[in-house]
Write a protein that holds these residues in place. Structure first.
Motif, short mmCIF file in Angstrom:
data_model
loop_
_atom_site.label_atom_id
_atom_site.label_comp_id
_atom_site.label_asym_id
_atom_site.label_seq_id
_atom_site.Cartn_x
_atom_site.Cartn_y
_atom_site.Cartn_z
N GLN A 6 -19.40 -25.43 -25.36
CA GLN A 6 -20.23 -26.72 -25.20
C GLN A 6 -20.60 -26.54 -23.87
O GLN A 6 -20.11 -25.82 -22.90
N PRO A 7 -21.85 -27.04 -23.45
CA PRO A 7 -22.35 -27.18 -22.34
C PRO A 7 -21.40 -28.03 -21.25
O PRO A 7 -20.98 -28.98 -21.84
N SER A 8 -21.37 -27.49 -20.12
CA SER A 8 -20.67 -28.28 -19.22
C SER A 8 -21.27 -29.46 -18.61
O SER A 8 -22.71 -29.49 -18.69
N THR A 9 -20.64 -30.35 -18.01
CA THR A 9 -21.51 -31.32 -17.19
C THR A 9 -21.94 -30.98 -15.91
O THR A 9 -22.78 -31.65 -15.50
N LYS A 10 -21.33 -29.87 -15.61
CA LYS A 10 -21.94 -29.20 -14.36
C LYS A 10 -23.16 -28.30 -14.65
O LYS A 10 -23.14 -27.39 -15.65
N PRO A 11 -24.17 -28.66 -13.99
CA PRO A 11 -25.56 -28.20 -14.40
C PRO A 11 -25.51 -26.28 -14.65
O PRO A 11 -24.82 -25.83 -13.46
N GLY A 12 -25.96 -25.77 -15.53
CA GLY A 12 -25.92 -24.27 -15.48
C GLY A 12 -24.61 -23.80 -16.02
O GLY A 12 -24.30 -22.41 -15.84
N HIS A 13 -23.57 -24.62 -16.29
CA HIS A 13 -22.21 -24.06 -16.73
C HIS A 13 -22.07 -24.22 -17.89
O HIS A 13 -22.34 -25.20 -18.76
N TRP A 14 -20.92 -23.24 -18.83
CA TRP A 14 -20.64 -23.72 -20.10
C TRP A 14 -19.09 -24.00 -19.99
O TRP A 14 -18.21 -23.26 -19.15
N VAL A 15 -18.63 -24.47 -21.28
CA VAL A 15 -17.13 -24.60 -21.46
C VAL A 15 -16.73 -24.16 -22.74
O VAL A 15 -17.43 -24.36 -23.72
N CYS A 16 -15.74 -23.16 -22.71
CA CYS A 16 -15.28 -22.56 -24.02
C CYS A 16 -13.78 -23.01 -24.07
O CYS A 16 -13.01 -22.77 -22.96
N THR A 17 -13.32 -23.68 -25.10
CA THR A 17 -11.98 -24.12 -25.54
C THR A 17 -11.41 -23.39 -26.57
O THR A 17 -12.02 -23.14 -27.51
N ASP A 18 -10.08 -22.55 -26.24
CA ASP A 18 -9.38 -22.11 -27.42
C ASP A 18 -8.46 -23.12 -27.97
O ASP A 18 -7.61 -23.64 -27.04
N THR A 19 -8.91 -23.78 -29.04
CA THR A 19 -8.28 -24.94 -29.54
C THR A 19 -6.66 -24.70 -30.37
O THR A 19 -6.01 -25.58 -30.19
N GLU A 20 -6.46 -23.29 -30.36
CA GLU A 20 -5.23 -22.85 -30.81
C GLU A 20 -4.21 -22.90 -29.72
O GLU A 20 -3.07 -23.31 -29.83
N ASN A 21 -4.45 -22.37 -28.51
CA ASN A 21 -3.75 -22.12 -27.40
C ASN A 21 -4.00 -22.98 -26.28
O ASN A 21 -3.35 -22.73 -25.11
N ASN A 22 -4.83 -24.06 -26.46
CA ASN A 22 -5.21 -24.89 -25.32
C ASN A 22 -5.50 -24.36 -23.92
O ASN A 22 -4.97 -24.54 -22.99
N ILE A 23 -6.42 -23.53 -24.20
CA ILE A 23 -7.02 -23.03 -22.89
C ILE A 23 -8.73 -23.26 -22.68
O ILE A 23 -9.42 -23.13 -23.86
N VAL A 24 -8.93 -23.45 -21.66
CA VAL A 24 -10.22 -23.86 -21.26
C VAL A 24 -10.87 -22.88 -20.32
O VAL A 24 -10.15 -22.80 -19.05
N CYS A 25 -12.00 -22.57 -20.65
CA CYS A 25 -12.59 -21.72 -19.60
C CYS A 25 -14.16 -21.95 -19.27
O CYS A 25 -14.94 -22.13 -20.18
N VAL A 26 -14.42 -22.08 -17.89
CA VAL A 26 -15.60 -22.85 -17.40
C VAL A 26 -16.35 -21.61 -16.54
O VAL A 26 -15.62 -20.99 -16.09
N TRP A 27 -17.59 -21.43 -17.12
CA TRP A 27 -18.16 -20.33 -15.96
C TRP A 27 -19.84 -20.75 -15.96
O TRP A 27 -20.34 -21.45 -16.66
N LYS A 28 -20.28 -20.02 -15.00
CA LYS A 28 -21.86 -20.34 -14.82
C LYS A 28 -22.76 -19.35 -15.67
O LYS A 28 -22.12 -18.09 -15.84
N GLU A 29 -23.58 -19.90 -16.36
CA GLU A 29 -24.28 -18.94 -17.29
C GLU A 29 -24.72 -17.93 -16.86
O GLU A 29 -25.33 -17.60 -15.62
N HIS A 30 -24.69 -16.60 -17.53
CA HIS A 30 -24.95 -15.37 -17.02
C HIS A 30 -24.03 -14.95 -15.95
O HIS A 30 -24.44 -13.54 -15.44
N GLU A 31 -23.15 -15.29 -15.50
CA GLU A 31 -22.25 -14.82 -14.51
C GLU A 31 -20.83 -15.01 -15.05
O GLU A 31 -19.85 -15.37 -14.33
N PHE A 32 -20.31 -14.75 -16.26
CA PHE A 32 -19.13 -14.79 -16.93
C PHE A 32 -17.84 -14.17 -15.89
O PHE A 32 -16.94 -14.90 -15.61
N ASN A 33 -18.28 -12.98 -15.81
CA ASN A 33 -17.37 -12.18 -15.24
C ASN A 33 -17.04 -12.75 -13.57
O ASN A 33 -15.98 -12.24 -13.09
#
Length: 72
Positions: A6-33
């Protein structure tokens, strides 16, 4: 579906949720690492940290295979 992107509420960021393990990762677009911030929604015992690393690897692989344009 294990991963939810999902897009984050923070501009230019994304949120990926692992629904099985309850982990959330947020990152700035094009700068994941360089910008990923991981949150565990459940307490994980320290003897399971290797599993968490494995789950994060799986998330990264899924993102690379399905949303390459958002992470790099």
């Amino acid at each position: 579906m294990r991963f939810l992107l999902q897009p984050s509420t923070k501009p230019g960021h994304w949120v990926c949720t692992d629904t099985e393990n309850n982990i959330v990762c947020v990152w700035k677009e094009h700068e994941f690492n360089d910008t990923q911030e991981v949150t565990m929604l459940d307490d994980i015992p320290s003897d399971r940290y290797a599993e968490v690393a494995h789950w994060m690897t799986e998330m990264g692989e899924w993102l690379r295979e399905n949303h390459y344009d958002l992470i790099f």
